[in-house]
Every structure is written in C-alpha cells, then in structure tokens.
Design a protein around this motif. Structure first.
Motif, PDB file in Angstrom:
ATOM      1  N   ILE A  42       8.396  -9.632  -3.353  1.00 19.87           N
ATOM      2  CA  ILE A  42       8.854  -9.764  -1.911  1.00 19.87           C
ATOM      3  C   ILE A  42       7.899 -10.970  -1.109  1.00 19.87           C
ATOM      4  CG2 ILE A  42       8.196  -8.699   0.504  1.00 19.87           C
ATOM      5  CD1 ILE A  42       8.690  -6.724  -1.782  1.00 19.87           C
ATOM      6  N   ALA A  43       7.732 -11.320  -2.104  1.00 19.20           N
ATOM      7  CA  ALA A  43       7.557 -12.973  -2.303  1.00 19.20           C
ATOM      8  C   ALA A  43       6.798 -13.636  -2.526  1.00 19.20           C
ATOM      9  CB  ALA A  43       7.082 -13.279  -0.492  1.00 19.20           C
ATOM     10  N   GLN A  44       6.465 -15.010  -2.418  1.00 26.44           N
ATOM     11  CA  GLN A  44       5.741 -15.088  -3.458  1.00 26.44           C
ATOM     12  C   GLN A  44       4.335 -14.175  -4.089  1.00 26.44           C
ATOM     13  OE1 GLN A  44       5.113 -20.235  -4.041  1.00 26.44           O
ATOM     14  NE2 GLN A  44       3.540 -19.917  -5.459  1.00 26.44           N
ATOM     15  N   ASP A  45       3.453 -14.532  -4.923  1.00 26.60           N
ATOM     16  CA  ASP A  45       2.933 -14.274  -5.471  1.00 26.60           C
ATOM     17  C   ASP A  45       2.010 -12.393  -4.495  1.00 26.60           C
ATOM     18  OD1 ASP A  45       1.480 -16.027  -6.035  1.00 26.60           O
ATOM     19  OD2 ASP A  45       1.024 -17.524  -4.357  1.00 26.60           O
ATOM     20  N   ILE A  46       3.453 -12.396  -4.166  1.00 27.33           N
ATOM     21  CA  ILE A  46       3.430 -10.300  -3.442  1.00 27.33           C
ATOM     22  C   ILE A  46       4.032  -9.995  -4.406  1.00 27.33           C
ATOM     23  CG2 ILE A  46       3.372  -9.358  -1.463  1.00 27.33           C
ATOM     24  CD1 ILE A  46       2.909 -11.516  -0.128  1.00 27.33           C
ATOM     25  N   VAL A  47       4.020  -8.569  -4.140  1.00 26.07           N
ATOM     26  CA  VAL A  47       5.175  -7.533  -5.747  1.00 26.07           C
ATOM     27  C   VAL A  47       4.616  -6.189  -4.682  1.00 26.07           C
ATOM     28  CG1 VAL A  47       5.204  -6.813  -7.517  1.00 26.07           C
ATOM     29  CG2 VAL A  47       4.781  -8.724  -7.424  1.00 26.07           C
ATOM     30  N   MET A  48       6.127  -5.732  -4.012  1.00 23.28           N
ATOM     31  CA  MET A  48       5.896  -4.711  -4.121  1.00 23.28           C
ATOM     32  C   MET A  48       5.308  -3.310  -4.934  1.00 23.28           C
ATOM     33  SD  MET A  48       7.945  -1.857  -0.936  1.00 23.28           S
ATOM     34  CE  MET A  48       7.126  -0.519  -0.808  1.00 23.28           C
ATOM     35  N   ASP A  49       4.982  -2.350  -4.965  1.00 27.06           N
ATOM     36  CA  ASP A  49       4.701  -1.495  -6.148  1.00 27.06           C
ATOM     37  C   ASP A  49       5.036  -0.352  -6.084  1.00 27.06           C
ATOM     38  OD1 ASP A  49       2.984  -3.455  -7.348  1.00 27.06           O
ATOM     39  OD2 ASP A  49       0.887  -2.883  -6.057  1.00 27.06           O
ATOM     40  N   SER A  50       4.833  -0.038  -5.322  1.00 30.56           N
ATOM     41  CA  SER A  50       6.047   1.516  -4.123  1.00 30.56           C
ATOM     42  C   SER A  50       5.286   1.004  -3.092  1.00 30.56           C
ATOM     43  CB  SER A  50       4.898   2.612  -5.260  1.00 30.56           C
ATOM     44  OG  SER A  50       3.555   2.521  -5.190  1.00 30.56           O
ATOM     45  N   MET A  51       6.193   3.068  -3.413  1.00 26.48           N
ATOM     46  CA  MET A  51       6.706   3.362  -1.246  1.00 26.48           C
ATOM     47  C   MET A  51       5.907   4.916  -1.362  1.00 26.48           C
ATOM     48  SD  MET A  51       9.219   3.412   1.769  1.00 26.48           S
ATOM     49  CE  MET A  51       9.824   4.114   2.681  1.00 26.48           C
ATOM     50  N   SER A  52       5.255   5.411  -0.848  1.00 29.68           N
ATOM     51  CA  SER A  52       4.514   6.653  -0.851  1.00 29.68           C
ATOM     52  C   SER A  52       4.647   7.835   0.174  1.00 29.68           C
ATOM     53  CB  SER A  52       3.432   7.332  -1.220  1.00 29.68           C
ATOM     54  OG  SER A  52       2.352   6.758   0.331  1.00 29.68           O
ATOM     55  N   PHE A  53       4.715   8.616   0.410  1.00 31.90           N
ATOM     56  CA  PHE A  53       4.788   9.752   1.858  1.00 31.90           C
ATOM     57  C   PHE A  53       3.242  10.777   1.534  1.00 31.90           C
ATOM     58  CE2 PHE A  53       6.326  13.342   4.324  1.00 31.90           C
ATOM     59  CZ  PHE A  53       6.028  12.529   5.333  1.00 31.90           C
ATOM     60  N   ASP A  54       2.853  11.204   2.458  1.00 33.97           N
ATOM     61  CA  ASP A  54       1.849  12.234   2.770  1.00 33.97           C
ATOM     62  C   ASP A  54       2.383  12.809   4.116  1.00 33.97           C
ATOM     63  OD1 ASP A  54      -0.616  13.735   2.910  1.00 33.97           O
ATOM     64  OD2 ASP A  54      -1.496  12.500   2.696  1.00 33.97           O
ATOM     65  N   ARG A  55       2.590  14.093   3.139  1.00 30.40           N
ATOM     66  CA  ARG A  55       3.197  15.287   3.683  1.00 30.40           C
ATOM     67  C   ARG A  55       2.220  15.962   5.190  1.00 30.40           C
ATOM     68  NH1 ARG A  55       8.312  18.309   2.108  1.00 30.40           N
ATOM     69  NH2 ARG A  55       8.669  17.041   0.132  1.00 30.40           N
ATOM     70  N   GLN A  56       0.719  15.744   4.187  1.00 33.52           N
ATOM     71  CA  GLN A  56      -0.154  16.508   5.258  1.00 33.52           C
ATOM     72  C   GLN A  56      -0.264  15.489   6.365  1.00 33.52           C
ATOM     73  OE1 GLN A  56      -3.068  17.267   2.225  1.00 33.52           O
ATOM     74  NE2 GLN A  56      -2.894  19.613   3.278  1.00 33.52           N
ATOM     75  N   THR A  57      -0.330  13.799   6.082  1.00 29.96           N
ATOM     76  CA  THR A  57      -0.794  13.332   7.854  1.00 29.96           C
ATOM     77  C   THR A  57       0.137  13.092   8.024  1.00 29.96           C
ATOM     78  OG1 THR A  57      -0.930  11.416   5.795  1.00 29.96           O
ATOM     79  CG2 THR A  57      -2.683  12.834   6.127  1.00 29.96           C
ATOM     80  N   LEU A  58       1.558  12.886   7.969  1.00 33.89           N
ATOM     81  CA  LEU A  58       2.662  12.182   8.108  1.00 33.89           C
ATOM     82  C   LEU A  58       3.190  10.794   8.257  1.00 33.89           C
ATOM     83  CD1 LEU A  58       4.041  14.538  10.518  1.00 33.89           C
ATOM     84  CD2 LEU A  58       4.895  15.130   8.613  1.00 33.89           C
ATOM     85  N   THR A  59       2.194  10.547   6.678  1.00 31.55           N
ATOM     86  CA  THR A  59       1.594   8.888   6.459  1.00 31.55           C
ATOM     87  C   THR A  59       2.785   8.674   5.283  1.00 31.55           C
ATOM     88  OG1 THR A  59      -0.323   9.266   6.730  1.00 31.55           O
ATOM     89  CG2 THR A  59       0.374   6.906   5.724  1.00 31.55           C
ATOM     90  N   ILE A  60       3.648   7.458   5.817  1.00 31.76           N
ATOM     91  CA  ILE A  60       4.455   6.247   4.897  1.00 31.76           C
ATOM     92  C   ILE A  60       3.609   5.120   4.724  1.00 31.76           C
ATOM     93  CG2 ILE A  60       6.440   5.131   4.348  1.00 31.76           C
ATOM     94  CD1 ILE A  60       8.061   6.581   7.094  1.00 31.76           C
ATOM     95  N   GLY A  61       3.768   5.559   3.008  1.00 32.48           N
ATOM     96  CA  GLY A  61       2.426   4.399   2.486  1.00 32.48           C
ATOM     97  C   GLY A  61       3.216   2.648   1.449  1.00 32.48           C
TER      98      GLY A  61
END
Length: 130
Positions: A42-61
């Motif tokens: 994403i930027a120097q020293d920052i890597v996006m590992d994953s994106m997730s979704f929790d259906r129970q709490t409707l949370t995008i991670g």
C-alpha cells in the motif's frame, strides 16, 4: 401478448431470485479482493494482507502488516491513526453503500518483526462516522 407478458414476468422473477444480498455480495467481494490483490504493498512499510467480512456484525475488516519504522506501537499511537482512519471512512465515497446500511469498518495493523503481534486496531460503527 399474454405469453410475452408472462415470459417477461417469469424472467423478472428469476432475475430477482438470483440476486445476492448485500451481505452475500460483501462477503464474496472481500474474498475475491483478497485472492486477487493480497498481499499488496500500500505504501512504504505497509502491506495489506487481506480484507474480510463478518456477517454477524456487518463489519468489513482491513488487515495490514507494518514493517520498518512503522513496526512500533509507540510510533503508531503517537501519530493517532484512529482520527485519520475515521476521517477516511467519513469521506470515502467508495464506502457509501455500506455506510448507508450501517456497516462497521475494522482496521487491524500487525507487526512484521513480531509475527501475530497486533500494533493497532480500530472499529468504526455508524455512530462514529455519521
């Protein structure tokens, strides 16, 4: 004429039945994004590992790993990322659909040098970004 109307009605019902819910769409898109794009620098020293979704709490991670100078919880907390992330959520037009539905957004940053160590975490709910 009746056959045309009935055929159109049947086609409409079939298409409606095949549509996925927003929750299903979000889960699918998070999984697909992770498979196609992660890990992503994403930027120097920052890597996006994953994106997730929790259906129970409707949370995008969003899950990141920090390295180099950023791989330090003191450095992270000194820069107060919670405020800048909240501002990003508030101003993001890409998240509008999910914000309109009251979804939550969770950001987690892990250490590269101490694998599994959480450096920072923030979750924003609709009361935060509205």
């Amino acid at each position: 004429m009746k056959k045309v109307i009935l055929s159109a009605l049947a086609a409409t019902m079939l298409l409606t039945a095949c549509q996925e819910s927003l929750e299903e769409r979000c889960a699918r898109e998070a999984k697909e994004y992770t498979a196609k794009h992660c890990p992503a620098q994403i930027a120097q020293d920052i890597v996006m590992d994953s994106m997730s979704f929790d259906r129970q709490t409707l949370t995008i991670g969003y899950h990141y790993t920090l390295s180099g100078n950023l791989d330090d919880s003191l450095v992270i907390n000194r820069n107060n990322p919670r405020e800048s992330l909240l501002l990003e959520v508030k101003n993001s037009t890409n998240l509008k659909l999910y914000k309109d539905e009251g979804y939550s957004f969770r950001y987690v940053y892990y250490s590269a040098k101490n694998s599994g160590t959480k450096l920072f975490e923030a979750t924003f709910r609709k009361n935060d970004y509205r």
